[in-house]
Design a protein around this motif. Structure first.
Motif, PDB file in Angstrom:
ATOM      1  N   GLN A 188       0.770  -1.219  -0.014  1.00  0.00           N
ATOM      2  CA  GLN A 188      -0.176   0.015   0.136  1.00  0.00           C
ATOM      3  C   GLN A 188       0.876   1.265   0.056  1.00  0.00           C
ATOM      4  O   GLN A 188       0.695   2.268   0.504  1.00  0.00           O
ATOM      5  N   ASN A 189       1.999   1.359  -0.623  1.00  0.00           N
ATOM      6  CA  ASN A 189       2.785   2.177  -0.771  1.00  0.00           C
ATOM      7  C   ASN A 189       2.298   2.833  -1.830  1.00  0.00           C
ATOM      8  O   ASN A 189       2.757   2.528  -3.141  1.00  0.00           O
ATOM      9  N   PHE A 190       1.225   3.849  -2.132  1.00  0.00           N
ATOM     10  CA  PHE A 190       0.376   4.281  -3.362  1.00  0.00           C
ATOM     11  C   PHE A 190       1.271   5.160  -4.217  1.00  0.00           C
ATOM     12  O   PHE A 190       0.981   4.882  -5.396  1.00  0.00           O
ATOM     13  N   ASP A 191       2.490   5.786  -3.557  1.00  0.00           N
ATOM     14  CA  ASP A 191       3.254   6.551  -4.704  1.00  0.00           C
ATOM     15  C   ASP A 191       4.097   5.708  -5.387  1.00  0.00           C
ATOM     16  O   ASP A 191       4.193   5.801  -6.734  1.00  0.00           O
ATOM     17  N   LEU A 192       4.487   4.426  -4.800  1.00  0.00           N
ATOM     18  CA  LEU A 192       5.182   3.535  -5.673  1.00  0.00           C
ATOM     19  C   LEU A 192       4.466   2.747  -6.410  1.00  0.00           C
ATOM     20  O   LEU A 192       4.849   2.786  -7.734  1.00  0.00           O
ATOM     21  N   LEU A 193       3.013   2.330  -6.168  1.00  0.00           N
ATOM     22  CA  LEU A 193       2.358   1.832  -6.946  1.00  0.00           C
ATOM     23  C   LEU A 193       2.000   2.740  -8.282  1.00  0.00           C
ATOM     24  O   LEU A 193       1.841   2.233  -9.480  1.00  0.00           O
ATOM     25  N   LYS A 194       1.849   3.915  -7.877  1.00  0.00           N
ATOM     26  CA  LYS A 194       1.647   4.781  -9.165  1.00  0.00           C
ATOM     27  C   LYS A 194       2.748   4.967 -10.103  1.00  0.00           C
ATOM     28  O   LYS A 194       2.575   5.002 -11.185  1.00  0.00           O
ATOM     29  N   ALA A 195       3.879   5.066  -9.299  1.00  0.00           N
ATOM     30  CA  ALA A 195       5.141   5.068 -10.258  1.00  0.00           C
ATOM     31  C   ALA A 195       5.145   3.934 -11.251  1.00  0.00           C
ATOM     32  O   ALA A 195       5.788   4.068 -12.405  1.00  0.00           O
ATOM     33  N   VAL A 196       4.897   2.779 -10.716  1.00  0.00           N
ATOM     34  CA  VAL A 196       5.261   1.619 -11.532  1.00  0.00           C
ATOM     35  C   VAL A 196       4.175   1.424 -12.416  1.00  0.00           C
ATOM     36  O   VAL A 196       4.287   0.745 -13.511  1.00  0.00           O
ATOM     37  N   GLY A 197       3.016   2.317 -12.059  1.00  0.00           N
ATOM     38  CA  GLY A 197       1.886   2.284 -13.314  1.00  0.00           C
ATOM     39  C   GLY A 197       2.135   3.127 -14.191  1.00  0.00           C
ATOM     40  O   GLY A 197       1.610   2.826 -15.486  1.00  0.00           O
ATOM     41  N   ARG A 198       3.109   3.832 -14.395  1.00  0.00           N
ATOM     42  CA  ARG A 198       3.419   4.874 -15.203  1.00  0.00           C
ATOM     43  C   ARG A 198       4.437   4.320 -16.235  1.00  0.00           C
ATOM     44  O   ARG A 198       4.831   4.917 -17.120  1.00  0.00           O
ATOM     45  N   GLN A 199       5.216   3.246 -15.948  1.00  0.00           N
ATOM     46  CA  GLN A 199       6.238   2.548 -16.850  1.00  0.00           C
ATOM     47  C   GLN A 199       5.575   1.255 -17.252  1.00  0.00           C
ATOM     48  O   GLN A 199       4.446   0.800 -16.777  1.00  0.00           O
ATOM     49  N   ASP A 200       6.368   0.464 -18.149  1.00  0.00           N
ATOM     50  CA  ASP A 200       5.515  -0.638 -18.865  1.00  0.00           C
ATOM     51  C   ASP A 200       6.185  -1.777 -18.467  1.00  0.00           C
ATOM     52  O   ASP A 200       5.557  -3.016 -19.006  1.00  0.00           O
ATOM     53  N   LYS A 201       7.080  -2.107 -17.353  1.00  0.00           N
ATOM     54  CA  LYS A 201       7.583  -3.575 -17.048  1.00  0.00           C
ATOM     55  C   LYS A 201       6.378  -4.170 -16.217  1.00  0.00           C
ATOM     56  O   LYS A 201       5.521  -3.325 -15.440  1.00  0.00           O
ATOM     57  N   PRO A 202       6.233  -5.250 -16.483  1.00  0.00           N
ATOM     58  CA  PRO A 202       5.346  -6.144 -15.388  1.00  0.00           C
ATOM     59  C   PRO A 202       5.542  -5.862 -14.099  1.00  0.00           C
ATOM     60  O   PRO A 202       6.708  -5.717 -13.591  1.00  0.00           O
ATOM     61  N   VAL A 203       4.602  -5.738 -13.342  1.00  0.00           N
ATOM     62  CA  VAL A 203       4.787  -5.680 -11.609  1.00  0.00           C
ATOM     63  C   VAL A 203       4.205  -6.648 -10.913  1.00  0.00           C
ATOM     64  O   VAL A 203       2.959  -6.917 -11.243  1.00  0.00           O
ATOM     65  N   MET A 204       4.760  -7.372 -10.165  1.00  0.00           N
ATOM     66  CA  MET A 204       4.325  -8.591  -9.311  1.00  0.00           C
ATOM     67  C   MET A 204       4.106  -7.776  -8.036  1.00  0.00           C
ATOM     68  O   MET A 204       5.056  -7.476  -7.218  1.00  0.00           O
ATOM     69  N   ILE A 205       2.779  -7.759  -7.398  1.00  0.00           N
ATOM     70  CA  ILE A 205       2.517  -7.024  -6.171  1.00  0.00           C
ATOM     71  C   ILE A 205       2.153  -8.347  -5.079  1.00  0.00           C
ATOM     72  O   ILE A 205       1.350  -9.047  -5.132  1.00  0.00           O
ATOM     73  N   LYS A 206       3.081  -8.289  -4.141  1.00  0.00           N
ATOM     74  CA  LYS A 206       2.965  -9.325  -3.200  1.00  0.00           C
ATOM     75  C   LYS A 206       1.806  -9.000  -2.156  1.00  0.00           C
ATOM     76  O   LYS A 206       1.604  -7.803  -1.670  1.00  0.00           O
ATOM     77  N   ARG A 207       1.153  -9.741  -1.450  1.00  0.00           N
ATOM     78  CA  ARG A 207       0.080  -9.496  -0.862  1.00  0.00           C
ATOM     79  C   ARG A 207       0.431  -8.843   0.733  1.00  0.00           C
ATOM     80  O   ARG A 207       1.516  -9.420   1.425  1.00  0.00           O
ATOM     81  N   GLY A 208       0.077  -7.879   1.057  1.00  0.00           N
ATOM     82  CA  GLY A 208       0.152  -7.300   2.319  1.00  0.00           C
ATOM     83  C   GLY A 208       0.132  -8.306   3.525  1.00  0.00           C
ATOM     84  O   GLY A 208      -0.781  -9.114   3.330  1.00  0.00           O
ATOM     85  N   MET A 209       0.968  -8.241   4.944  1.00  0.00           N
ATOM     86  CA  MET A 209       0.840  -9.206   5.658  1.00  0.00           C
ATOM     87  C   MET A 209      -0.496  -9.392   6.308  1.00  0.00           C
ATOM     88  O   MET A 209      -1.166 -10.261   6.813  1.00  0.00           O
ATOM     89  N   SER A 210      -1.584  -8.309   6.110  1.00  0.00           N
ATOM     90  CA  SER A 210      -2.864  -8.390   6.605  1.00  0.00           C
ATOM     91  C   SER A 210      -3.632  -7.838   5.600  1.00  0.00           C
ATOM     92  O   SER A 210      -4.716  -7.358   6.149  1.00  0.00           O
ATOM     93  N   ALA A 211      -3.639  -7.988   4.354  1.00  0.00           N
ATOM     94  CA  ALA A 211      -4.365  -7.257   3.237  1.00  0.00           C
ATOM     95  C   ALA A 211      -5.403  -8.241   3.166  1.00  0.00           C
ATOM     96  O   ALA A 211      -5.404  -9.538   2.631  1.00  0.00           O
TER      97      ALA A 211
END
Ligand code: PEP
Ligand code: MN
Length: 337
Positions: A188-211
């Motif tokens: 849930q580091n939203f700025d990091l998520l937004k940044a990787v959304g603006r580039q085109d490499k695939p992104v693997m998101i691991k589930r947060g510990m209590s998500a």
């Protein structure tokens, strides 16, 4: 979305709410009962903030009847997403096996492990250069140099690289990386998520510990809303009352996500259990439950690993496991026919 209004709502406030919702593209169906009036909102409600509506004086309650994520939702994208990475595909009936050391420790170490896991059937090399460690005194990873060593291992084996991005400032170093991992702690580091959304490499998101599943899918939504459709989800266990294992692997996440989303699903039995002897049975359970791939930590000398030795398989154990998993995956596809 259903909005229940309080008894005798103020006319002017009601009209301004209705106008605001219509401006957002909603079609509104009004039902008037003896005591309450109900607004039924039809349209793309993913961009409507329910908290904002609930806070209005005239509103009794608000209930979503549709999920708040749209891009990641299978309802709007019925076909599975298949992600091309180098000459391998994630999703689409393939079993992706990501393997490698928790941390890149030296060029020799990562090259030797990459060669071994490739021979055993791994399709991607996973190793950490930037490491999120609980203690500031633990090994923090080799950083940029670790990425260089991963690049050498990629050149020697042809395996695409998966590695974790911890901070925006590291992104410019990731040119040779094929899949960017967002770790559990950054889900849930939203700025990091937004940044990787603006580039085109695939992104693997691991589930947060209590998500929850929904919170996890909302993180995928952040990346997709930014313009990057290539998102992979990785179940890595959640924190529960049980402390025998490092985390509790949630295998139900696989069929649940399969229903809710079209994105590929990877399972990480290494971080989920923290124990190397549990990696084999949990990997088999994950394949039998229909995952698209696994992330397995492998180390040539687990007793001296700088990070996560107790959960790492030796190359020989990985070899036997990878072969069994590929057979099991083939068997699963014949059962489904
Ligand atoms: C990792 O994959 O190396 C890692 C630190 O995992 P997680 O973010 O799932 O804890
Ligand atoms: Mn690890």
């Amino acid at each position: 979305m259903i909005v229940v209004l309080k008894h005798n709502p103020d006319r002017a406030q009601l009209e301004s709410l209705i106008t605001w919702l219509q401006e957002k593209g909603m079609i509104i169906h009004t039902s008037i009962g003896d005591h309450n009036m109900i607004l039924g909102l039809v349209g793309d409600t993913s961009q409507i903030d329910t908290d904002l509506i609930s806070a209005l004086d005239i509103v009794e309650s608000v209930k979503r009847v549709q999920e708040p994520y749209k891009n990641a939702n299978r309802k709007f994208h019925p076909n599975d997403t298949v992600i091309q990475v180098g000459n391998t595909q994630i999703g689409g009936g393939n079993l992706t096996i990501m393997a490698g050391p928790c941390s890149v420790e030296s060029e020799d170490q990562v090259v030797a492990i990459a060669k071994a896991v490739k021979k055993s059937g791994a399709t991607m090399l996973r190793g950490g250069a930037f490491k999120p460690r609980t203690s500031p005194y633990s090994f923090q990873g080799l950083g940029a140099q670790g990425l260089e060593f991963l690049k050498v291992a990629k050149q020697e084996t042809g395996l695409p690289i998966v590695t974790e991005l911890m901070d925006l400032s590291q992104l410019s170093l990731f040119k040779d990386v094929d899949v960017i991992q967002i770790g559990a702690r950054n889900m849930q580091n939203f700025d990091l998520l937004k940044a990787v959304g603006r580039q085109d490499k695939p992104v693997m998101i691991k589930r947060g510990m209590s998500a929850t599943y929904e919170e996890w899918l909302m993180s995928a939504e952040y990346v997709m809303a930014g313009g990057n459709p290539n998102v992979i989800l990785c179940e890595r266990g959640v924190r529960t009352f049980e402390n025998y294992t490092r985390n509790t692997l949630d295998l139900a996440a696989i069929p649940v996500l399969r229903k809710l989303t079209h994105l590929p699903i990877i399972v990480d039995p290494s971080h989920a259990t923290g124990k190397s002897w549990l990696v084999e049975p949990m990997s088999k359970g994950a394949v039998a439950s229909g995952c698209d791939g696994l992330l397995i930590e492998v180390h040539n000398d687990p007793a001296h690993a700088l990070c996560d030795g107790p959960q790492s398989l030796r190359p020989e154990a990985f070899d036997s496991l990878a072969k069994q998993l590929l057979k099991l995956h083939d068997l699963m596809s014949t059962l489904e026919d």
